[in-house]
Design an enzyme around this catalytic site. Structure first.
Site, mmCIF file in Angstrom:
data_model
loop_
_atom_site.group_PDB
_atom_site.id
_atom_site.type_symbol
_atom_site.label_atom_id
_atom_site.label_comp_id
_atom_site.label_asym_id
_atom_site.label_seq_id
_atom_site.Cartn_x
_atom_site.Cartn_y
_atom_site.Cartn_z
ATOM 1 N N PRO A 186 0.882 -1.230 0.060
ATOM 2 C CA PRO A 186 -0.021 0.107 0.058
ATOM 3 C C PRO A 186 0.940 1.142 0.202
ATOM 4 C CG PRO A 186 -0.082 -1.146 2.072
ATOM 5 C CD PRO A 186 0.600 -2.125 1.047
ATOM 6 N N GLU A 199 1.957 -7.728 8.779
ATOM 7 C CA GLU A 199 2.480 -6.103 8.896
ATOM 8 C C GLU A 199 3.193 -5.757 8.008
ATOM 9 O OE1 GLU A 199 0.981 -4.065 11.156
ATOM 10 O OE2 GLU A 199 -0.443 -5.782 11.194
ATOM 11 N N ARG A 251 -3.989 -8.817 -20.700
ATOM 12 C CA ARG A 251 -4.797 -8.440 -21.891
ATOM 13 C C ARG A 251 -4.186 -7.479 -22.801
ATOM 14 N NH1 ARG A 251 -10.015 -8.266 -20.627
ATOM 15 N NH2 ARG A 251 -10.418 -6.456 -21.668
ATOM 16 N N ASP A 264 -11.436 -0.864 -24.162
ATOM 17 C CA ASP A 264 -11.408 -0.733 -22.373
ATOM 18 C C ASP A 264 -11.637 0.514 -22.004
ATOM 19 O OD1 ASP A 264 -11.771 -3.467 -22.527
ATOM 20 O OD2 ASP A 264 -9.599 -3.677 -21.850
#
Length: 225
Positions: free
Chosen positions: A87, A114, A152, A167
């Site tokens: 993150p 963690e 893709r 897309d």
């Protein structure tokens, strides 16, 4: 394109890749997905790949040695990128997806608990990528999102009717959101397919779709305009 996935849960990767477009790409030998369980590179009898953090706090931290050894044991092409799913990384987007699709090999590191021992970042210098501003239990979902979206872009993985040029966010749509789509029946519960889509006039259909792309993007994602 080859994807090597460093993970504690290879079955998650294998299971997803046994379906749909990814399975088809593997069967065509256009992509290769190779999960690597870095727990196999531990040396204690219990095969610990995580431990409590120095300095205290809750949770467990992925240890550096098994990750280093697993990474170093992977056969690498002359054009690979090593990616840590975290993150704290740069936010993943279609532009990054297209960039990564030009590589021959992606090595994807999935965390759990963690996070990682900081020496993994310092010593192996991965590119850090995040799906968005939220936290998942593990990096496997992030790795699969990259595998799916990058695959893709590889010629032959999609059928011609499934072209990625149409897309949302794609260069083919100039970065706009995709237009509304309809299929049979022509009318359902009082909702009708727009007449222009039934007209057979391809110029008018494309004009309508472009108007809808701009309108939808303006309403939902004005930051893209």
């Amino acid at each position: 394109m080859r994807f090597d996935v460093l993970t504690l849960f290879p079955e998650i990767i294998n299971d997803y890749c046994s379906y749909s477009i990814i399975k088809r790409g593997i069967e065509k030998k256009l992509i290769q997905v190779n999960p690597v369980n870095f727990r196999n590179y531990t040396h204690d009898k219990h095969h610990h790949a995580d431990d409590t953090p120095y300095g205290g706090t809750s949770g467990m931290v992925i240890m550096a040695p098994p990750v280093f050894e697993a990474y170093e044991d992977i056969d690498k092409t002359d054009d690979f990128e090593f990616i840590m799913l975290t993150p704290q990384g740069e936010k993943y987007c279609q532009k990054t997806c297209t960039e990564l699709s030009k590589r021959k090999q992606l090595i994807l590191l999935c965390g759990h608990y963690e996070g990682f021992d900081e020496r993994i970042r310092i010593g192996l210098k991965p590119r850090e990528i995040s799906l968005g501003d939220y936290v998942l239990t593990g990096g496997e979902l992030g790795a699969l999102c990259i595998i799916d979206s990058v695959s893709r872009q590889i010629e032959g993985v999609l059928n011609k009717t499934d072209s990625p040029l149409n897309d949302s966010f794609s260069e083919g749509l100039s970065g706009l959101l995709e237009h509304p789509q309809y299929t049979r029946p022509r009318e359902y519960r009082g909702m009708k397919v727009p007449d222009v889509l039934l007209s057979g006039n391809h110029a008018e259909i494309e004009k309508y779709r472009q108007e809808q792309r701009i309108l939808r993007t303006k309403l939902r994602r004005p930051d893209l305009l």
